[in-house]
Motif scaffolding. Structure first.
Motif, PDB file in Angstrom:
ATOM      1  N   PRO A 172      57.279 -10.976  19.361  1.00 55.77           N
ATOM      2  CA  PRO A 172      58.686 -10.542  19.277  1.00 55.77           C
ATOM      3  C   PRO A 172      59.161 -10.498  17.823  1.00 55.77           C
ATOM      4  N   LEU A 173      59.652  -9.352  17.426  1.00 56.36           N
ATOM      5  CA  LEU A 173      60.075  -9.167  16.037  1.00 56.36           C
ATOM      6  C   LEU A 173      61.505  -8.639  15.965  1.00 56.36           C
ATOM      7  N   THR A 174      62.155  -8.951  14.855  1.00 50.02           N
ATOM      8  CA  THR A 174      63.418  -8.310  14.496  1.00 50.02           C
ATOM      9  C   THR A 174      63.273  -7.779  13.082  1.00 50.02           C
ATOM     10  N   SER A 175      63.975  -6.727  12.786  1.00 45.40           N
ATOM     11  CA  SER A 175      63.937  -6.159  11.432  1.00 45.40           C
ATOM     12  C   SER A 175      65.348  -5.834  10.996  1.00 45.40           C
ATOM     13  N   GLN A 176      65.575  -5.920   9.694  1.00 44.75           N
ATOM     14  CA  GLN A 176      66.900  -5.597   9.156  1.00 44.75           C
ATOM     15  C   GLN A 176      66.764  -4.991   7.768  1.00 44.75           C
ATOM     16  N   SER A 177      67.645  -4.034   7.510  1.00 44.55           N
ATOM     17  CA  SER A 177      67.617  -3.367   6.206  1.00 44.55           C
ATOM     18  C   SER A 177      68.941  -2.654   5.978  1.00 44.55           C
ATOM     19  N   THR A 178      69.250  -2.425   4.700  1.00 48.95           N
ATOM     20  CA  THR A 178      70.436  -1.662   4.311  1.00 48.95           C
ATOM     21  C   THR A 178      70.039  -0.639   3.258  1.00 48.95           C
ATOM     22  N   VAL A 179      70.389   0.607   3.525  1.00 52.35           N
ATOM     23  CA  VAL A 179      70.147   1.685   2.562  1.00 52.35           C
ATOM     24  C   VAL A 179      71.478   2.060   1.926  1.00 52.35           C
ATOM     25  N   ARG A 180      71.514   2.072   0.585  1.00 56.10           N
ATOM     26  CA  ARG A 180      72.743   2.396  -0.147  1.00 56.10           C
ATOM     27  C   ARG A 180      72.529   3.642  -0.999  1.00 56.10           C
TER      28      ARG A 180
END
Length: 216
Positions: A172-180
């Motif tokens: 089980p994985l979670t991923s997070q990111s923000t592109v600006r």
């Protein structure tokens, strides 16, 4: 003695007045028409500018998303897939290549900067990260690209992984990111915009597929 012929003015003393009234009425009608035309032009221009402002000039936030093969499968491949499912010493080492996309809904180019995607096991232990290279998405289009991430259980206690495998053979994985970046419209306006990607997914160690992917 012969009678002197009468002149037109003598025959109809009000003829000249009627002619002036007719000319005045015609001028009034022309002025009214001109006013109506100007008013219609102003209304038309207002509508055009309003539509222009609500569509072309309105800046929306781009969307940073995973690309699907067919829901709920993510378009991803694995170059390395090493998983140990021991009762007391489970682990995994996986090299995943995933396809992502930045969708730009604006009528102008979206230029975004370098970013990273972080992956966590059970939303607690960081198991890898991928680099999102700087690029741009054209007007009303989606920029697709691939990222490579090494997923390793080095930071995860082996008993935690073993307990998960006994419950269900998945990672089980979670991923997070923000592109600006910036949206540039017609070289007249630039506006900063960012897009977040937060996903949950399961890697099925039997089928070697990503399942139950949800992003927001």
């Amino acid at each position: 003695m012969a009678e002197k012929p009468s002149t037109p003015s003598q025959a109809n003393p009000y003829g000249r007045v009627d002619e002036e009234v007719a000319i005045s009425d015609e001028r009034r009608r022309n002025r009214k028409k001109c006013f109506v035309y100007v008013l219609a032009f102003i209304v038309l221009q207002t509508c055009v500018f309003l539509i222009f402002g609500l569509t072309i000039m309105k800046v929306r936030s781009p969307k940073f998303r995973a690309i699907f093969l067919a829901p709920p499968l993510w378009s991803a491949t694995f170059n390395t897939f090493e998983v140990a499912t021991l009762n007391t010493n489970s682990s995994f080492s996986i090299k995943m290549i995933a396809e992502l996309g930045v969708k730009n809904p604006n009528f102008g180019k979206y230029k975004y900067q370098n970013s990273t995607i972080e992956f966590y096991y059970l939303d607690m232990y960081k198991v890898g990260e991928a680099v999102v290279p700087r690029a741009s998405a054209e007007s009303r289009s989606t920029r697709k690209f691939e990222v490579t991430v090494d997923l390793s259980s080095t930071n995860v206690p082996s008993e935690v992984i073993s307990g998960q495998f006994r419950s269900r053979p998945i990672i089980p994985l979670t991923s997070q990111s923000t592109v600006r970046g910036k949206v540039e419209i017609m070289k007249l306006m630039k506006k900063n915009k960012s897009s977040n990607m937060n996903c949950t997914m399961d890697i099925n160690i039997s089928s070697k597929n990503i399942e139950n992917l949800t992003c927001r």
